[in-house]
Write a protein that holds these residues in place. Structure first.
Motif, PDB file in Angstrom:
ATOM      1  N   ASP A  13      47.922  85.964  11.822  1.00 46.16           N
ATOM      2  CA  ASP A  13      46.666  85.237  11.988  1.00 46.16           C
ATOM      3  C   ASP A  13      46.131  85.528  13.384  1.00 46.16           C
ATOM      4  N   ASP A  14      44.915  86.038  13.471  1.00 46.52           N
ATOM      5  CA  ASP A  14      44.299  86.378  14.754  1.00 46.52           C
ATOM      6  C   ASP A  14      43.089  85.489  14.994  1.00 46.52           C
ATOM      7  N   PHE A  15      43.025  84.893  16.187  1.00 46.85           N
ATOM      8  CA  PHE A  15      41.896  84.025  16.509  1.00 46.85           C
ATOM      9  C   PHE A  15      41.830  83.819  18.019  1.00 46.85           C
ATOM     10  N   ILE A  16      40.800  83.111  18.454  1.00 42.45           N
ATOM     11  CA  ILE A  16      40.586  82.826  19.875  1.00 42.45           C
ATOM     12  C   ILE A  16      40.771  81.334  20.123  1.00 42.45           C
ATOM     13  N   VAL A  17      41.433  80.996  21.236  1.00 48.04           N
ATOM     14  CA  VAL A  17      41.530  79.602  21.655  1.00 48.04           C
ATOM     15  C   VAL A  17      41.003  79.510  23.086  1.00 48.04           C
ATOM     16  N   GLN A  18      40.160  78.517  23.326  1.00 49.72           N
ATOM     17  CA  GLN A  18      39.484  78.375  24.611  1.00 49.72           C
ATOM     18  C   GLN A  18      40.280  77.440  25.518  1.00 49.72           C
ATOM     19  N   LEU A  19      40.542  77.880  26.767  1.00 48.61           N
ATOM     20  CA  LEU A  19      41.154  76.995  27.753  1.00 48.61           C
ATOM     21  C   LEU A  19      40.075  76.236  28.508  1.00 48.61           C
ATOM     22  N   ASN A  20      39.078  76.966  28.997  1.00 52.79           N
ATOM     23  CA  ASN A  20      37.931  76.356  29.669  1.00 52.79           C
ATOM     24  C   ASN A  20      36.738  77.296  29.517  1.00 52.79           C
ATOM     25  N   GLU A  21      35.683  77.069  30.274  1.00 50.68           N
ATOM     26  CA  GLU A  21      34.468  77.864  30.100  1.00 50.68           C
ATOM     27  C   GLU A  21      34.674  79.339  30.416  1.00 50.68           C
ATOM     28  N   LYS A  22      35.609  79.648  31.307  1.00 49.87           N
ATOM     29  CA  LYS A  22      35.772  81.025  31.762  1.00 49.87           C
ATOM     30  C   LYS A  22      37.032  81.712  31.243  1.00 49.87           C
ATOM     31  N   VAL A  23      37.953  80.939  30.689  1.00 45.36           N
ATOM     32  CA  VAL A  23      39.234  81.513  30.267  1.00 45.36           C
ATOM     33  C   VAL A  23      39.510  81.156  28.814  1.00 45.36           C
ATOM     34  N   ARG A  24      39.880  82.155  28.044  1.00 48.62           N
ATOM     35  CA  ARG A  24      40.303  81.932  26.666  1.00 48.62           C
ATOM     36  C   ARG A  24      41.461  82.876  26.365  1.00 48.62           C
ATOM     37  N   PHE A  25      42.078  82.667  25.236  1.00 46.25           N
ATOM     38  CA  PHE A  25      43.233  83.468  24.856  1.00 46.25           C
ATOM     39  C   PHE A  25      43.022  84.038  23.458  1.00 46.25           C
ATOM     40  N   ARG A  26      43.292  85.325  23.325  1.00 41.66           N
ATOM     41  CA  ARG A  26      43.290  85.966  22.008  1.00 41.66           C
ATOM     42  C   ARG A  26      44.681  85.780  21.422  1.00 41.66           C
ATOM     43  N   VAL A  27      44.753  85.120  20.294  1.00 39.09           N
ATOM     44  CA  VAL A  27      46.038  84.728  19.712  1.00 39.09           C
ATOM     45  C   VAL A  27      46.388  85.628  18.530  1.00 39.09           C
ATOM     46  N   ASN A  28      47.615  86.130  18.544  1.00 42.46           N
ATOM     47  CA  ASN A  28      48.187  86.754  17.349  1.00 42.46           C
ATOM     48  C   ASN A  28      49.375  85.893  16.940  1.00 42.46           C
ATOM     49  N   ALA A  29      49.189  85.110  15.873  1.00 43.04           N
ATOM     50  CA  ALA A  29      50.257  84.245  15.371  1.00 43.04           C
ATOM     51  C   ALA A  29      50.945  84.946  14.207  1.00 43.04           C
ATOM     52  N   PHE A  30      52.255  84.769  14.125  1.00 40.36           N
ATOM     53  CA  PHE A  30      53.025  85.437  13.081  1.00 40.36           C
ATOM     54  C   PHE A  30      54.265  84.610  12.771  1.00 40.36           C
ATOM     55  N   ARG A  31      54.987  85.013  11.742  1.00 35.49           N
ATOM     56  CA  ARG A  31      56.230  84.327  11.399  1.00 35.49           C
ATOM     57  C   ARG A  31      57.419  85.244  11.658  1.00 35.49           C
ATOM     58  N   THR A  32      58.500  84.658  12.144  1.00 30.34           N
ATOM     59  CA  THR A  32      59.743  85.391  12.340  1.00 30.34           C
ATOM     60  C   THR A  32      60.876  84.557  11.761  1.00 30.34           C
ATOM     61  N   LEU A  33      61.542  85.096  10.762  1.00 27.96           N
ATOM     62  CA  LEU A  33      62.590  84.374  10.029  1.00 27.96           C
ATOM     63  C   LEU A  33      62.081  83.017   9.536  1.00 27.96           C
ATOM     64  N   GLY A  34      60.823  83.010   9.105  1.00 26.25           N
ATOM     65  CA  GLY A  34      60.228  81.810   8.533  1.00 26.25           C
ATOM     66  C   GLY A  34      59.654  80.835   9.533  1.00 26.25           C
ATOM     67  N   ASN A  35      59.830  81.102  10.831  1.00 27.86           N
ATOM     68  CA  ASN A  35      59.348  80.189  11.870  1.00 27.86           C
ATOM     69  C   ASN A  35      58.059  80.712  12.498  1.00 27.86           C
ATOM     70  N   PRO A  36      57.163  79.808  12.923  1.00 26.79           N
ATOM     71  CA  PRO A  36      55.923  80.255  13.563  1.00 26.79           C
ATOM     72  C   PRO A  36      56.178  80.777  14.976  1.00 26.79           C
ATOM     73  N   ALA A  37      55.450  81.816  15.343  1.00 28.31           N
ATOM     74  CA  ALA A  37      55.525  82.410  16.679  1.00 28.31           C
ATOM     75  C   ALA A  37      54.131  82.905  17.043  1.00 28.31           C
ATOM     76  N   ALA A  38      53.925  83.213  18.316  1.00 22.76           N
ATOM     77  CA  ALA A  38      52.597  83.681  18.728  1.00 22.76           C
ATOM     78  C   ALA A  38      52.674  84.415  20.058  1.00 22.76           C
ATOM     79  N   VAL A  39      51.764  85.359  20.222  1.00 17.42           N
ATOM     80  CA  VAL A  39      51.533  86.003  21.512  1.00 17.42           C
ATOM     81  C   VAL A  39      50.077  85.752  21.870  1.00 17.42           C
ATOM     82  N   LEU A  40      49.849  85.220  23.070  1.00 17.58           N
ATOM     83  CA  LEU A  40      48.507  84.851  23.516  1.00 17.58           C
ATOM     84  C   LEU A  40      48.087  85.772  24.650  1.00 17.58           C
TER      85      LEU A  40
END
Length: 374
Positions: free
Chosen positions: A73-100
């Motif tokens: 799952d790929d999406f954007i999450v906003q921290l504030n007006e100037k900073v946001r994070f591009r998220v790649n969420a995935f599963r590993t051995l059935g558990n949620p994980a993510a790289v931001l």
């Protein structure tokens, strides 16, 4: 919970980290200048899962998109007006994980200053195809964003960006800018590129060129008089061209090779390499589509590209090996770095060139070295 996700994001920004890694069974870590730095050493798997779910809540997104499906799952999450994070969420051995991936709008201007002006100027071409290649995290999207922003500040053009998701949000200056989020604003890349043909842009940026249909649409746009800038996860010009041609069945090889030979303007390959006393310097290789290169593409002799590059006096100074050797001459890279990152076929040649540099350095004439000198 040890910390909430906002605190971790804020610490990431303070550390000038590029990424946050949230993976069960591993420490919460930051990627800083290409190296992992542990942030939270011991954290239970359920705490990591809670952090990932918190990312989803902050993005007003349902974590079931990840847990009930079979895709990342790929999406954007906003921290504030100037900073946001591009998220790649995935599963590993059935558990949620993510790289931001941290994206700061105010950093683009600073980073752009380290990109050679010649590369920025390629974006002033009126039509054709510019391919930016490199491994994930090497800064391909940042290079493209700097090229687009150069046009935005200096030329009146229509720019369309197609990304999954949109990374740098551009504020229109002299340009008219449309930024389309794939799978949110439009069904897929091929549909988005095809629709661009009806929207009359001067420049199209494609966040990642992949698949036959998207590549066909991109080549058609470049043939139609638009400048198409696209990124690929490839390692150098040879790999880039091979990847594009591999998207097509054998019976299309001749026609696609002709299209590519006619539309390609330049391949930019960038690599993150450690300098002496520093980390994470980006080195750029450029291969312009001069006649010798277009003939290779047309004849589908891609594997000969590196040899042509090294035998051509116009192409050799722009090769990765030349950039490494000049950096070695200037004391920025060690001998080991040059040997490691030079093309395997040209490591012996690079060793010989470094011996020439050492001889000149011993006589106080290192600055007289020119690539290919015997």
């Amino acid at each position: 919970m040890f910390m909430n996700i906002e605190e971790i994001m804020e610490e990431c920004v303070k550390c000038n980290a590029s990424d946050i890694l949230l993976v069960p069974g591993s420490p919460v870590s930051f990627q800083v200048n290409g190296f992992l730095r542990t942030y939270i050493e011991f954290i239970p798997d359920d705490e990591v899962a809670a952090l990932v779910k918190e990312v989803y809540r902050k993005a007003s997104r349902d974590v079931e998109n990840l847990m009930s499906g079979k895709k990342d799952d790929d999406f954007i999450v906003q921290l504030n007006e100037k900073v946001r994070f591009r998220v790649n969420a995935f599963r590993t051995l059935g558990n949620p994980a993510a790289v931001l991936r941290c994206v700061q709008d105010n950093m683009l201007e600073t980073i752009s200053q380290s990109i050679p002006e010649k590369i920025i100027k390629y974006s002033e071409l009126s039509s054709g195809l510019i391919l930016i290649s490199g491994s994930p995290g090497s800064g391909k999207t940042t290079t493209a964003a700097a090229m687009l922003e150069h046009n935005n500040r200096n030329h009146k053009k229509h720019i369309i960006t197609l990304e999954d998701p949109v990374e740098y949000r551009m504020k229109a200056d002299k340009c008219v800018i449309s930024q389309r989020d794939i799978y949110t604003d439009v069904a897929d890349y091929e549909t988005a590129i095809a629709s661009c043909l009806r929207e009359r842009p001067n420049i199209i940026f494609i966040g990642e060129l992949r698949g036959q249909k998207a590549t066909e649409a991109a080549l058609k746009a470049a043939e139609s008089g638009m400048l198409v800038i696209a990124t690929l996860h490839t390692k150098g010009a040879t790999d880039t061209l091979s990847r594009i041609l591999q998207n097509f069945p054998a019976n299309h090889a001749e026609s696609v090779s002709m299209q590519l030979a006619n539309t390609l303007r330049v391949i930019i390959y960038q690599k993150l390499i450690d300098r002496i006393g520093e980390h994470g310097t980006v080195v750029f290789e450029t291969v312009e589509n001069i006649t010798a290169i277009s003939n290779l593409i047309r004849d589908r002799k891609i594997r000969q590209l590196k040899n042509v590059q090294h035998s051509n006096p116009d192409l050799l100074p722009c090769s990765m090996e030349a950039k490494l050797l000049y950096a070695y001459r200037d004391g920025k890279f060690s001998r080991e770095v040059v040997t490691e990152y030079a093309d395997p076929e040209y490591r012996s040649w690079s060793e010989t060139q470094m011996k020439v540099i050492d001889m000149l350095r011993n006589s106080g004439k290192a600055d007289e070295y020119r690539i290919g000198q015997a």
